[in-house]
Scaffold this motif. Structure first.
Motif, PDB file in Angstrom:
ATOM      1  N   PHE A 175      54.937  53.474  -2.861  1.00 19.62           N
ATOM      2  CA  PHE A 175      56.583  54.004  -2.896  1.00 19.62           C
ATOM      3  C   PHE A 175      57.540  53.112  -2.361  1.00 19.62           C
ATOM      4  CE2 PHE A 175      53.540  57.419  -2.998  1.00 19.62           C
ATOM      5  CZ  PHE A 175      53.509  57.725  -4.144  1.00 19.62           C
ATOM      6  N   LEU A 176      57.415  52.686  -0.950  1.00 28.15           N
ATOM      7  CA  LEU A 176      58.351  51.777  -0.280  1.00 28.15           C
ATOM      8  C   LEU A 176      58.241  50.426  -0.845  1.00 28.15           C
ATOM      9  CD1 LEU A 176      57.581  52.568   3.493  1.00 28.15           C
ATOM     10  CD2 LEU A 176      59.453  53.608   1.980  1.00 28.15           C
ATOM     11  N   THR A 177      57.117  49.980  -1.496  1.00 26.36           N
ATOM     12  CA  THR A 177      57.193  48.770  -2.283  1.00 26.36           C
ATOM     13  C   THR A 177      58.115  48.828  -3.510  1.00 26.36           C
ATOM     14  OG1 THR A 177      55.108  48.267  -1.592  1.00 26.36           O
ATOM     15  CG2 THR A 177      55.755  47.026  -3.518  1.00 26.36           C
ATOM     16  N   THR A 178      58.064  49.893  -4.070  1.00 24.85           N
ATOM     17  CA  THR A 178      58.778  50.333  -5.511  1.00 24.85           C
ATOM     18  C   THR A 178      60.250  50.222  -4.899  1.00 24.85           C
ATOM     19  OG1 THR A 178      57.288  51.550  -6.476  1.00 24.85           O
ATOM     20  CG2 THR A 178      59.479  51.738  -7.041  1.00 24.85           C
ATOM     21  N   LEU A 179      60.763  50.881  -3.766  1.00 27.32           N
ATOM     22  CA  LEU A 179      61.880  50.720  -3.327  1.00 27.32           C
ATOM     23  C   LEU A 179      62.447  49.348  -3.210  1.00 27.32           C
ATOM     24  CD1 LEU A 179      62.096  53.420  -0.641  1.00 27.32           C
ATOM     25  CD2 LEU A 179      63.012  53.445  -3.143  1.00 27.32           C
ATOM     26  N   ALA A 180      61.576  48.324  -2.614  1.00 26.58           N
ATOM     27  CA  ALA A 180      62.088  46.905  -2.520  1.00 26.58           C
ATOM     28  C   ALA A 180      62.096  46.074  -3.563  1.00 26.58           C
ATOM     29  CB  ALA A 180      60.941  46.412  -1.457  1.00 26.58           C
ATOM     30  N   VAL A 181      61.275  46.322  -4.623  1.00 26.49           N
ATOM     31  CA  VAL A 181      61.177  45.878  -6.009  1.00 26.49           C
ATOM     32  C   VAL A 181      62.664  46.050  -6.645  1.00 26.49           C
ATOM     33  CG1 VAL A 181      60.545  45.786  -8.319  1.00 26.49           C
ATOM     34  CG2 VAL A 181      59.009  45.668  -6.215  1.00 26.49           C
ATOM     35  N   VAL A 182      62.961  47.622  -6.820  1.00 28.30           N
ATOM     36  CA  VAL A 182      64.101  47.767  -7.298  1.00 28.30           C
ATOM     37  C   VAL A 182      65.452  47.301  -6.506  1.00 28.30           C
ATOM     38  CG1 VAL A 182      65.662  49.935  -7.946  1.00 28.30           C
ATOM     39  CG2 VAL A 182      63.331  50.128  -8.119  1.00 28.30           C
ATOM     40  N   ALA A 183      65.604  47.213  -5.474  1.00 25.40           N
ATOM     41  CA  ALA A 183      66.566  46.773  -4.634  1.00 25.40           C
ATOM     42  C   ALA A 183      66.589  45.292  -4.804  1.00 25.40           C
ATOM     43  CB  ALA A 183      66.403  46.882  -2.975  1.00 25.40           C
ATOM     44  N   ALA A 184      65.715  44.691  -5.085  1.00 23.26           N
ATOM     45  CA  ALA A 184      65.730  43.112  -5.360  1.00 23.26           C
ATOM     46  C   ALA A 184      66.161  42.674  -6.790  1.00 23.26           C
ATOM     47  CB  ALA A 184      64.260  42.473  -5.041  1.00 23.26           C
ATOM     48  N   GLY A 230      69.057  54.069   4.154  1.00 23.11           N
ATOM     49  CA  GLY A 230      69.227  52.528   4.287  1.00 23.11           C
ATOM     50  C   GLY A 230      67.966  51.603   4.202  1.00 23.11           C
ATOM     51  N   TYR A 231      67.028  52.345   3.532  1.00 27.60           N
ATOM     52  CA  TYR A 231      65.639  51.537   3.803  1.00 27.60           C
ATOM     53  C   TYR A 231      65.802  49.961   3.162  1.00 27.60           C
ATOM     54  CZ  TYR A 231      60.918  49.551   2.493  1.00 27.60           C
ATOM     55  OH  TYR A 231      59.875  48.931   2.410  1.00 27.60           O
ATOM     56  N   GLN A 232      65.325  49.076   3.812  1.00 25.81           N
ATOM     57  CA  GLN A 232      64.820  47.673   3.327  1.00 25.81           C
ATOM     58  C   GLN A 232      63.699  47.134   4.046  1.00 25.81           C
ATOM     59  OE1 GLN A 232      68.112  45.376   5.405  1.00 25.81           O
ATOM     60  NE2 GLN A 232      69.650  46.269   3.878  1.00 25.81           N
ATOM     61  N   LEU A 233      63.228  46.243   3.080  1.00 24.06           N
ATOM     62  CA  LEU A 233      61.728  45.704   3.353  1.00 24.06           C
ATOM     63  C   LEU A 233      61.788  45.012   4.716  1.00 24.06           C
ATOM     64  CD1 LEU A 233      59.004  45.171   2.313  1.00 24.06           C
ATOM     65  CD2 LEU A 233      59.672  43.017   1.266  1.00 24.06           C
ATOM     66  N   PRO A 234      61.062  45.433   5.682  1.00 24.56           N
ATOM     67  CA  PRO A 234      60.807  44.923   6.886  1.00 24.56           C
ATOM     68  C   PRO A 234      60.361  43.286   6.932  1.00 24.56           C
ATOM     69  CG  PRO A 234      59.567  46.762   6.699  1.00 24.56           C
ATOM     70  CD  PRO A 234      59.951  46.760   5.606  1.00 24.56           C
ATOM     71  N   ARG A 235      61.065  42.652   7.626  1.00 27.07           N
ATOM     72  CA  ARG A 235      60.694  41.213   7.825  1.00 27.07           C
ATOM     73  C   ARG A 235      59.679  40.773   8.343  1.00 27.07           C
ATOM     74  NH1 ARG A 235      66.692  38.171   9.453  1.00 27.07           N
ATOM     75  NH2 ARG A 235      67.688  38.839   7.407  1.00 27.07           N
TER      76      ARG A 235
END
Length: 453
Positions: A175-184, A230-235
């Motif tokens: 689900f967090l991966t989905t958030l990263a995809v949608v943000a990108a 404010g979730y962002q994919l962790p570096r």
């Protein structure tokens, strides 16, 4: 169904005479073939498509009926009467998400769900997101649950697709991966060309954004504040910051609250137990592909069965989260005190076990004080010798005599015969107990050594 096939055939002759090409043989018109566990079985093709109420989840319908005071849902007359199993499953779902009690009374959560024109599990996620301040993220996840896979993996480009996917992967949750995809995707102007270059299904992504917009309109009409963590994919996923952990925790709790029935507990190296069923994390999951150790608890959006049962769209869950979002499904057991012997000496422990929906999640040992009857385990027992027959010439020190007297008294109270563990049999008595055994060895009488009772 046959009626569905005939309806589609009619489209070929809507404006003029046409030809209908069907992608199966004439014999398959009467029999449909379904894949099940990598094998096929033939079923008679139904004449008509099942009504929607017989194919849908009834949790929302049942909750509405309970909300207007109808508790005998099974006897409520509907145009197409649902199966009893479907109604039972609806009650199970509502009970799991905390919408109703065992007596079928609507809870506070259930009343809040009645105000939302949403499917109960999605609504429960929204309510939890409202409490944890992650409404924006959960609306996207709710959209993801309603669309097809967002990643593409063409047969001739599997390796390139896998590499492209890893740039969005969050090993803690699909689900967090989905958030990263949608943000990108939004960052790149919702470009279909960019999505194709990164092996993404832009149709699914557009649909997710449309569902998010619809949910936002519905919630704003209910005066619900649209919050975000404010979730962002962790570096650096190997060294998460405190803020990154808090963001994932808030989102994870909200997701678990809605999908609480899909919690599975690790049973072996790669298998997870969900009730009486064993499931495996699907190979396409970023949780299965991550470098994190195999999680103890996961939650999944859906379970599919092919060669075996797989959990798709998974997320790692912590026990503390379940204690917070679903305490009514947790039970704990505590054993009687158990004596353990180590090189440092003997002590007593109790074993505490935590169960979630009948599944063992945690088992731990907790030090405790010895029970009163523990004194009985350090005193000898004879087959044909009573306490009064013990030879007087074998002197026993005062401290040992006090223990024997205490054991004699307790033996009379609880009608339990005192017994002695043999040191040489590995039970490891203390030094004083061993000296007592050494004295009693010299007694020329028959006696036996008993193990722990």
């Amino acid at each position: 169904s046959k009626s569905g096939l005939e309806q589609r055939k009619g489209r070929a002759g809507r404006t003029r005479e046409g030809i209908c090409w069907r992608l199966f043989g004439e014999e398959e018109y009467e029999v449909s073939r379904r894949e099940y566990r990598r094998s096929y079985r033939d079923e008679k093709r139904p004449e008509f498509t099942k009504p929607e109420i017989l194919r849908s989840d009834l949790a929302g319908v049942v909750l509405r009926l309970l909300g207007i005071g109808i508790k005998d849902v099974e006897d409520f007359k509907l145009p197409d009467q649902p199966d009893y199993v479907a109604i039972h499953n609806a009650f199970e779902t509502l009970g799991a998400i905390g919408a109703i009690t065992e007596n079928r009374d609507v809870t506070t959560i259930g009343e809040r769900l009645l105000d939302l024109p949403l499917e109960p599990r999605i609504g429960r996620m929204i309510l939890a997101a409202q409490d944890y301040g992650c409404m924006h993220e959960v609306m996207i996840i709710a959209g993801k649950l309603s669309v097809r896979e967002i990643f593409r993996r063409p047969k001739d480009k599997e390796e390139q697709a896998d590499i492209a996917k890893m740039q969005f992967a969050d090993g803690r949750s699909d689900f967090l991966t989905t958030l990263a995809v949608v943000a990108a995707y939004e960052k790149n102007g919702c470009s279909h060309r960019w999505a194709d270059e990164n092996f993404l299904n832009w149709k699914s992504l557009d649909e997710i954004l449309n569902i998010r917009a619809q949910l936002k309109e519905i919630l704003e009409s209910q005066n619900v504040e649209i919050t975000s963590v404010g979730y962002q994919l962790p570096r650096n996923q190997a060294g998460l910051t405190g803020e990154e952990k808090k963001q994932a925790e808030a989102i994870g709790k909200a997701v678990a609250a809605g999908l609480i029935q899909n919690v599975a507990v690790n049973d072996s190296d790669y298998a997870y137990r969900r009730g009486d069923e064993l499931v495996w994390i699907h190979p396409s999951s970023t949780v299965e592909q991550s470098f994190y150790s195999m999680p103890k608890i996961i939650v999944s959006a859906v379970f599919v069965t092919t060669s075996k049962s797989f959990a798709r769209d998974c997320a790692i869950v912590e026990l503390e989260w379940l204690e917070e979002v679903a305490p009514h499904l947790l039970t704990r057991e505590r054993t009687e005190p158990i004596r353990v012997r180590r090189l440092s000496g003997s002590s007593y422990i109790v074993v505490e076990r935590t169960f979630f929906n009948g599944m063992l999640i945690e088992e731990r040992e907790v030090p405790t004080d010895p029970p009163p009857e523990a004194l009985l385990k350090d005193v000898p027992r004879f087959d044909r010798t009573s306490w009064s027959d013990m030879p007087e010439e074998h002197e026993i020190d005062e401290q040992t005599q006090q223990r024997i007297d205490e054991a004699r008294r307790m033996a009379g109270e609880i009608t339990r015969t005192p017994s002695l563990y043999g040191y040489e049999r590995g039970y490891g008595l203390g030094r004083e107990d061993f000296l007592l055994v050494d004295k009693l060895r010299r007694v020329e009488r028959t006696f036996r050594w008993d193990g722990p009772e």
